[in-house]
Design a protein around this motif. Structure first.
Motif, short mmCIF file in Angstrom:
data_model
loop_
_atom_site.label_atom_id
_atom_site.label_comp_id
_atom_site.label_asym_id
_atom_site.label_seq_id
_atom_site.Cartn_x
_atom_site.Cartn_y
_atom_site.Cartn_z
N SER A 64 0.83 -1.27 -0.05
CA SER A 64 -0.08 0.05 0.07
C SER A 64 0.76 1.17 0.00
N TYR A 65 1.92 1.25 0.46
CA TYR A 65 2.93 2.24 0.78
C TYR A 65 4.20 2.05 0.22
N ALA A 66 4.83 3.11 -0.29
CA ALA A 66 6.31 3.00 -0.88
C ALA A 66 7.17 3.02 0.14
N VAL A 67 7.39 1.86 0.66
CA VAL A 67 8.24 1.52 1.93
C VAL A 67 8.82 0.34 1.59
N GLU A 68 10.03 0.15 2.09
CA GLU A 68 10.81 -0.88 1.96
C GLU A 68 10.48 -1.88 3.19
N ARG A 69 10.44 -3.41 2.93
CA ARG A 69 10.05 -4.29 4.12
C ARG A 69 10.94 -4.00 5.35
N ASP A 70 12.40 -4.19 5.24
CA ASP A 70 13.14 -3.70 6.44
C ASP A 70 13.01 -2.56 7.14
N GLN A 71 12.18 -1.41 6.75
CA GLN A 71 11.63 -0.09 7.45
C GLN A 71 10.32 -0.60 8.06
N VAL A 72 9.50 -1.44 7.16
CA VAL A 72 8.29 -1.86 7.98
C VAL A 72 8.57 -2.76 9.27
N LEU A 73 9.49 -3.67 8.92
CA LEU A 73 9.86 -4.57 9.98
C LEU A 73 10.58 -3.78 11.25
N ALA A 74 11.21 -2.70 10.84
CA ALA A 74 11.74 -1.95 11.98
C ALA A 74 10.57 -1.31 12.86
N ASP A 75 9.79 -0.72 12.07
CA ASP A 75 8.47 -0.05 12.68
C ASP A 75 7.50 -0.97 13.57
N LEU A 76 7.42 -2.23 13.09
CA LEU A 76 6.67 -3.16 13.61
C LEU A 76 7.24 -3.63 15.00
N GLN A 77 8.69 -3.56 15.03
CA GLN A 77 9.82 -4.00 15.90
C GLN A 77 9.30 -2.95 17.09
N THR A 78 9.15 -1.63 16.72
CA THR A 78 8.95 -0.47 17.70
C THR A 78 7.73 -0.65 18.10
N PHE A 79 6.76 -0.71 17.35
CA PHE A 79 5.30 -0.96 17.86
C PHE A 79 5.07 -1.95 18.70
N LEU A 80 5.44 -3.02 18.47
CA LEU A 80 5.29 -4.35 19.37
C LEU A 80 5.89 -3.89 20.76
N THR A 81 7.01 -3.37 20.77
CA THR A 81 7.90 -3.12 22.05
C THR A 81 7.09 -2.13 22.65
N HIS A 82 6.58 -1.06 22.19
CA HIS A 82 5.85 -0.13 22.91
C HIS A 82 4.44 -0.84 23.49
N LEU A 83 3.85 -1.52 22.53
CA LEU A 83 2.48 -2.20 23.13
C LEU A 83 3.01 -3.09 24.34
N LEU A 84 3.91 -3.90 24.14
CA LEU A 84 4.26 -4.74 25.18
C LEU A 84 4.52 -3.82 26.34
N SER A 85 5.48 -2.79 26.46
CA SER A 85 5.89 -2.03 27.48
C SER A 85 4.68 -1.26 28.40
N TYR A 86 3.84 -1.05 27.52
CA TYR A 86 2.34 -0.17 27.98
C TYR A 86 1.61 -1.48 28.44
N ASN A 87 1.70 -2.57 28.33
CA ASN A 87 0.89 -3.78 28.86
C ASN A 87 -0.52 -3.62 28.09
N LEU A 88 -0.37 -3.68 26.75
CA LEU A 88 -1.54 -3.44 25.96
C LEU A 88 -1.57 -4.64 25.34
N ILE A 89 -0.69 -5.43 25.23
CA ILE A 89 -0.60 -6.88 24.46
C ILE A 89 0.20 -7.74 25.33
N THR A 90 0.07 -8.93 25.12
CA THR A 90 0.74 -9.97 25.70
C THR A 90 1.22 -11.21 24.71
#
Length: 104
Positions: free
Chosen positions: A75-101
């Protein structure tokens, strides 16, 4: 204040074998192309933009995160490596705020 969690490192094995789910204390509401998460216990709100929504939807539906990665790269003009980095940051934040397990 978020709890400190170890840094999550994503790779293809983790993406295909590890699953996450929202904690019971989280309410979700989508408003057009954005969404809000409410942590009921602590009363904090968190916003999700349109590029983080596919990640959240995959988590909610317990789908492989690779599906969301493919959707974003298509959908966006973005490389897979950038999406993986963004996902890693996103999941780390969700875990640290106890929003996901992690469930697997």
């Amino acid at each position: 204040m978020p709890t400190h969690q170890s840094q999550l490192t994503l790779n293809d094995t983790i993406l295909s074998t590890v699953a996450f789910q929202a904690t019971e204390e989280v309410l979700f509401r989508q408003i057009e192309e954005e969404a809000v998460l409410l942590h009921v216990t602590n009363g904090n709100y968190y916003s999700l933009n349109e590029t983080s929504l596919p990640f959240w939807e995959a988590l909610q539906n317990q789908q492989p995160l690779t599906t969301a990665i493919d959707q974003i790269t298509d959908s966006y003009a973005v490389e897979r490596d950038q999406v993986l980095a963004d996902l890693q940051t996103f999941l780390t934040h969700l875990l640290s705020y106890n929003l996901i397990t992690q469930i697997a």
